[in-house]
Design a protein around this motif. Structure first.
Motif, PDB file in Angstrom:
ATOM      1  N   ARG A  56      -4.612  -6.863  14.000  1.00 35.60           N
ATOM      2  CA  ARG A  56      -3.428  -6.463  13.217  1.00 35.60           C
ATOM      3  C   ARG A  56      -3.697  -6.557  11.722  1.00 35.60           C
ATOM      4  N   ALA A  57      -4.391  -7.617  11.314  1.00 35.13           N
ATOM      5  CA  ALA A  57      -4.644  -7.854   9.893  1.00 35.13           C
ATOM      6  C   ALA A  57      -5.722  -6.932   9.338  1.00 35.13           C
ATOM      7  N   LEU A  58      -6.704  -6.614  10.135  1.00 34.00           N
ATOM      8  CA  LEU A  58      -7.832  -5.807   9.671  1.00 34.00           C
ATOM      9  C   LEU A  58      -7.739  -4.423  10.294  1.00 34.00           C
ATOM     10  N   ASP A  59      -8.468  -4.212  11.339  1.00 31.88           N
ATOM     11  CA  ASP A  59      -8.335  -3.030  12.181  1.00 31.88           C
ATOM     12  C   ASP A  59      -8.899  -3.388  13.541  1.00 31.88           C
ATOM     13  N   ARG A  60      -8.800  -2.477  14.460  1.00 33.10           N
ATOM     14  CA  ARG A  60      -9.168  -2.778  15.846  1.00 33.10           C
ATOM     15  C   ARG A  60     -10.612  -3.279  15.968  1.00 33.10           C
ATOM     16  N   ASP A  61     -11.536  -2.507  15.455  1.00 36.39           N
ATOM     17  CA  ASP A  61     -12.938  -2.871  15.614  1.00 36.39           C
ATOM     18  C   ASP A  61     -13.321  -4.115  14.811  1.00 36.39           C
ATOM     19  N   ALA A  62     -12.930  -4.148  13.545  1.00 31.97           N
ATOM     20  CA  ALA A  62     -13.288  -5.284  12.696  1.00 31.97           C
ATOM     21  C   ALA A  62     -12.682  -6.577  13.227  1.00 31.97           C
ATOM     22  N   GLY A  63     -11.430  -6.528  13.634  1.00 32.94           N
ATOM     23  CA  GLY A  63     -10.776  -7.720  14.165  1.00 32.94           C
ATOM     24  C   GLY A  63     -11.436  -8.234  15.422  1.00 32.94           C
TER      25      GLY A  63
END
Length: 93
Positions: A56-63
């Motif tokens: 939620r804070a970053l994006d799907r892949d990065a998180g």
């Protein structure tokens, strides 16, 4: 975990003052996000919950990648050095 979301939003919404100070601020903020996730793991929060918050804070892949990396670290490495190393690596890019 709310702090993770807030820090992620701050990271995404940061406005540049100058290229160098902006980079330093972004790296510091991202290191804080990393340390929030490290603390979540140390507090016994399950991987899936931390991963969900990071996505939620970053994006799907990065998180997902960040959560997997943090939860894959040996327990004795869950220190402030994780955030410091993250910030230093960020500054060199």
């Amino acid at each position: 975990m709310r702090n993770l979301v807030i820090l992620g939003l701050v990271l995404a919404a940061a406005t540049p003052v100058s290229a160098q100070s902006d980079k330093a601020a972004r790296c510091e903020t991202s290191a804080k996000v990393v340390m929030e996730a490290v603390q979540a793991r140390k507090d016994g929060i399950p991987l899936k919950r931390t991963e969900r918050e990071l996505r939620r804070a970053l994006d799907r892949d990065a998180g997902s990648m960040l959560a997997q990396w943090i939860y894959g670290l040996p327990e004795d490495q869950l220190t402030l050095d994780v955030g410091r190393s993250w910030e230093q690596q960020c500054l060199t890019q």
